[in-house]
Motif scaffolding. Sequence first.
Motif, short mmCIF file in Angstrom:
data_model
loop_
_atom_site.label_atom_id
_atom_site.label_comp_id
_atom_site.label_asym_id
_atom_site.label_seq_id
_atom_site.Cartn_x
_atom_site.Cartn_y
_atom_site.Cartn_z
N ASP A 70 11.42 74.56 16.24
CA ASP A 70 11.28 73.34 17.06
C ASP A 70 12.26 72.26 16.62
N ARG A 73 15.65 72.89 18.15
CA ARG A 73 15.59 72.62 19.59
C ARG A 73 15.54 71.10 19.85
N ASP A 74 14.70 70.40 19.09
CA ASP A 74 14.58 68.95 19.28
C ASP A 74 15.88 68.24 18.92
N VAL A 76 18.91 69.39 19.03
CA VAL A 76 19.94 69.66 20.03
C VAL A 76 19.65 68.87 21.31
N THR A 77 18.37 68.81 21.71
CA THR A 77 18.02 68.07 22.92
C THR A 77 18.34 66.57 22.74
N GLU A 78 17.97 66.05 21.58
CA GLU A 78 18.20 64.61 21.34
C GLU A 78 19.68 64.28 21.21
N ARG A 80 22.25 66.07 22.61
CA ARG A 80 23.00 66.90 23.56
C ARG A 80 24.33 66.26 23.96
N PHE A 113 17.23 78.86 25.35
CA PHE A 113 17.63 77.72 24.50
C PHE A 113 18.60 76.82 25.26
N ASP A 116 16.67 75.05 28.12
CA ASP A 116 15.75 74.02 27.62
C ASP A 116 16.47 72.79 27.07
N THR A 117 17.59 73.02 26.38
CA THR A 117 18.27 71.89 25.73
C THR A 117 19.33 71.26 26.63
N TRP A 119 22.37 72.07 26.52
CA TRP A 119 23.62 72.08 25.74
C TRP A 119 24.36 73.40 25.97
#
Length: 197
Positions: A70, A73-74, A76-78, A80, A113, A116-117, A119
Amino acid sequence: MREHVSSFLILYGTGEGQTAKIAERIAATIAERGHEASAIDVRDRPESFTLNEYDAAIVGASIHVGKHQDEVRDFVTENRDALSGMLSAFFQVSLSSANEEKHEEAAGYVESFITDTGWHPDRIGQFGGALRFSEYGFLKRLMMKQIAKDLLTEERKPGGDVEFTDWDAVDAFTADVAAFVEGRLGVAPDMTEDSTA
Ligand SMILES: Cc1cc2nc3c(=O)[nH]c(=O)nc-3n(C[C@H](O)[C@H](O)[C@H](O)COP(=O)(O)O)c2cc1C
């Protein structure tokens, strides 16, 4: 060609240490080319951590029960937008990549991945992981024996640790990412014996 070296970040998540081992190998290979390379566990990054100081980011994560860490993933999302503005690569470590019949499954994890992200890394690597029976508790050991039964052939020691990582594939991925970054930044690799990175 620019004179100065490039700075690579290798940021990873790991459960039992195989992704950490791969990240360290990637960092060592990049350092051998004369660049700066820092392998950092996403859980241990300092509060002052910023992507700004790096030219390129390589993010790694392993699969546990169909999911990446997690924290990775978090992160990379934050981050991006910052990652999208940099030269970047992603690598995934899983048992599925160690089993020819499960390569599609491994590719599916990568795809989710990315979806979801949001990226889109410039390069993607997929590597087989390891089974560390010596570190698993009772339930995890049972579960992993079941999940990995196709991979645990007779010549492998029952109950022992087994590594499925293809290190030549890791080195080839690293060389490809490094050459891509060098090309984009106009930085020559320093492959001389006494290069100190
Ligand atoms: C509890 C557990 C669940 C796992 N689930 C999966 C899975 O669903 N798919 C897969 O391909 N590999 C799976 N694996 C294999 C790991 O991806 C492999 O052991 C990898 O080397 C772990 O890397 P790490 O030590 O950096 O976390 C699992 C491993 C464990 C211990």
